[in-house]
Motif scaffolding. Structure first.
Motif, short mmCIF file in Angstrom:
data_model
loop_
_atom_site.label_atom_id
_atom_site.label_comp_id
_atom_site.label_asym_id
_atom_site.label_seq_id
_atom_site.Cartn_x
_atom_site.Cartn_y
_atom_site.Cartn_z
N SER A 63 0.69 -1.01 -0.06
CA SER A 63 0.10 -0.03 -0.25
C SER A 63 1.13 1.27 -0.32
CB SER A 63 -0.73 -0.02 1.26
OG SER A 63 -0.10 -0.27 2.72
N PHE A 64 1.81 1.31 0.64
CA PHE A 64 2.98 2.30 0.21
C PHE A 64 3.55 2.46 -0.78
CE2 PHE A 64 2.86 1.09 4.87
CZ PHE A 64 2.79 2.22 5.38
N THR A 65 3.50 1.31 -1.61
CA THR A 65 4.22 1.33 -2.97
C THR A 65 3.19 1.97 -3.62
OG1 THR A 65 5.74 -0.41 -2.46
CG2 THR A 65 5.32 0.02 -4.69
N ALA A 66 1.95 1.68 -3.56
CA ALA A 66 0.20 2.48 -4.52
C ALA A 66 0.96 3.72 -3.83
CB ALA A 66 -0.26 1.30 -4.13
N LEU A 67 1.01 3.92 -3.01
CA LEU A 67 0.92 5.55 -2.42
C LEU A 67 1.91 6.15 -3.19
CD1 LEU A 67 -0.56 7.93 -1.06
CD2 LEU A 67 0.84 7.27 1.42
N ALA A 68 3.06 5.49 -3.00
CA ALA A 68 4.13 6.06 -3.56
C ALA A 68 3.92 6.50 -5.16
CB ALA A 68 5.20 5.65 -3.52
N ILE A 69 3.28 5.25 -6.08
CA ILE A 69 3.20 5.78 -7.34
C ILE A 69 2.16 6.64 -7.89
CG2 ILE A 69 1.77 4.30 -9.45
CD1 ILE A 69 4.33 3.68 -9.03
N LEU A 70 0.95 6.46 -6.97
CA LEU A 70 -0.25 7.97 -7.02
C LEU A 70 0.34 8.97 -6.60
CD1 LEU A 70 -2.90 6.16 -5.15
CD2 LEU A 70 -2.92 6.27 -7.37
N ARG A 71 1.20 9.24 -5.91
CA ARG A 71 2.27 11.17 -5.65
C ARG A 71 2.19 11.19 -7.05
NH1 ARG A 71 4.36 13.41 -0.26
NH2 ARG A 71 5.04 14.88 -1.96
N LEU A 72 3.31 10.19 -8.03
CA LEU A 72 3.90 10.63 -8.89
C LEU A 72 2.72 10.45 -10.22
CD1 LEU A 72 6.95 7.64 -8.61
CD2 LEU A 72 7.10 10.61 -8.20
N VAL A 73 1.70 10.12 -10.18
CA VAL A 73 0.81 10.50 -10.97
C VAL A 73 -0.12 11.59 -10.65
CG1 VAL A 73 -2.31 9.51 -11.17
CG2 VAL A 73 -0.07 8.22 -11.41
#
Length: 451
Positions: A63-73
């Protein structure tokens, strides 16, 4: 809130599955309203588990990895629909283009390649299958022929793919220009005040309150072990209840905590949407989002959760956005499923009996069915034991033991029907349950439960 029944349940499951120690925290309206440790963080030294005890959180890291991707999005640096090979030189599926969305939702069409299982078992000395993958780049080399393993077009089927989240960590590194661990630390952990959440062994070794990781062997003995440090973006974080309740509070509050915003509200909602069915269900309608498992019908509410397991540590986080309520549980061994424990806790806090959910009702009934059974006059004796969701029927003599697996078919509080296979034919095994006891009908015999 009265946590008496919850504590009784937790203690019973710790005893039953021989967990060394466990820590739990409950958050409500952004506040940690309950936090407690049970058992030992270190058995030999007699040190108790507390809410500050450090454990590995395993796949909750996703979920942290997904959140990091969403920040870049959100920053416009990548798109969820970008093909993976735009950032990483690998072809994953000859049947279609695999996107970042597909990796986030485990829907690439590529079945699990088993890198994490082999690596963990090798590091912990559980078998001789040694797979020394020390970096994400090593995993890419390991995956060189993975496209030949694909069985479905992207988006069609769910296959839990740890390797996919390793690739997402690489994408974060290449797009941000920062190592994955540094990005998560600087953009998520530090802003949320999660000062005792770690990736690296050197960080963990400096902390005085780390739970000893244990393996519980076949005889129930606790064997001290170690954490499988290495690749991080699919399951490498270690944390504690206090830090993790801050993270859960941020998710409940739609991406913000104490004025610090991680991502926009709409992106949290996107992560919690639920895109593809998962095979493991407790509630019945679970789907996978972005590093999160989502049910839309938990007593009429949305429930979001994810668990983690690295063999020597287990963890679960679960929350109900509409109630602003969540729970985080961590343990220093593998035992009773913490995902079920988290759902039990939230059910009780909502004022519901958890046995309203089929998974808990079946567990309750199966426990009632365990015991010794006798046929007419004690002529034939068998025993019934639980083994996960199955029952095992045993017939033992001085020299022999016959074991029969019973698969559940229909389970109610007053009646349960299982089946076994004999020469390829399904043979029913029926239990009739009432206040006076349990009657078992199998093939030619009637049995009465005696103890």
């Amino acid at each position: 809130m009265d946590f008496g029944e919850i504590e009784e349940f937790i203690l019973s499951k710790i005893r039953e599955s021989r967990l060394p120690g466990l820590s739990i925290g409950v958050v409500r309206d952004g506040e940690l309203v309950y936090a407690k440790g049970f058992g030992f963080r270190d058995i030999d030294k007699g040190l108790p588990a507390t809410p500050r005890t450090i454990y590995g959180i395993g796949s909750i890291t996703k979920s942290f990895t997904a959140l990091a991707i969403l920040r870049l999005v959100e920053e416009g640096r990548l798109s969820l629909e970008d093909p993976v090979d735009k950032y990483v030189p690998i072809k994953l599926n000859p049947m279609g283009t695999v996107t970042i969305h597909h990796l986030l939702t485990h829907s690439s069409g590529l079945p699990a390649l088993g890198y994490a299982e082999a690596y963990i078992n090798g590091v912990l000395g559980l078998d001789s299958n040694w797979l020394p993958l020390a970096t994400p780049e090593d995993v890419l080399a390991f995956m060189r022929s993975a496209a030949d393993w694909a069985v479905a077009r992207p988006g069609e089927r769910f296959f839990y793919l740890n390797e996919g989240y390793v690739i997402l960590g690489l994408i974060i590194k290449r797009v941000s220009g920062m190592p994955y661990e540094d990005f998560v630390r600087e953009k998520i952990l530090k802003p949320l005040g999660m000062a005792r959440t770690y990736f690296m062994a050197e960080e963990v070794l400096k902390d005085p309150e780390v739970a000893t990781p244990y393996i519980i062997d076949r005889e129930g003995k606790h064997i001290p072990s170690k954490f499988p440090f290495g690749i991080t973006s699919d399951g490498g974080l270690l944390s504690n209840v206090v830090d993790m309740t801050r993270y859960v509070s941020m998710l409940i509050n739609r991406g913000e905590l104490n004025g610090v915003r991680m991502v926009g509200r709409e992106l949290i909602e996107t992560a919690e949407r639920g895109y593809i069915d998962v095979p493991w269900k407790i509630i019945g309608d679970e789907k996978y989002g972005y590093g999160l498992i989502v049910s839309q019908n938990f007593y009429g509410r949305r429930l979001v959760e994810h668990s983690g397991n690295v063999g020597v540590y287990t963890a679960d986080m679960a929350y109900i956005p509409s109630e602003k309520m969540g729970v985080i549980i961590m343990a220093n061994a593998e035992g009773y499923p913490l995902s079920k424990m988290g759902i039990y806790v939230l059910s009780k806090l909502l004022g519901h009996d958890p046995s309203e959910l089929g998974a808990f009702m079946i567990e309750e009934v199966n426990k009632r069915l365990e015991g010794a059974y006798e046929a007419y006059g004690g002529t034939v004796k068998i025993s019934i034991q639980r083994q996960g969701d199955y029952l095992v029927m045993k017939s033992t003599t001085k020299y022999t033991e016959e074991t029969t697996i019973l698969v559940p078919d229909e389970v109610r509080r007053d009646y349960a029907r299982f089946y076994t296979l004999v020469n390829g034919a399904k043979i029913p095994v029926e239990f009739f349950i009432n206040d006076n006891g349990v009657v078992l009908i199998y093939e030619r015999f009637k049995f009465i439960k005696r103890e």
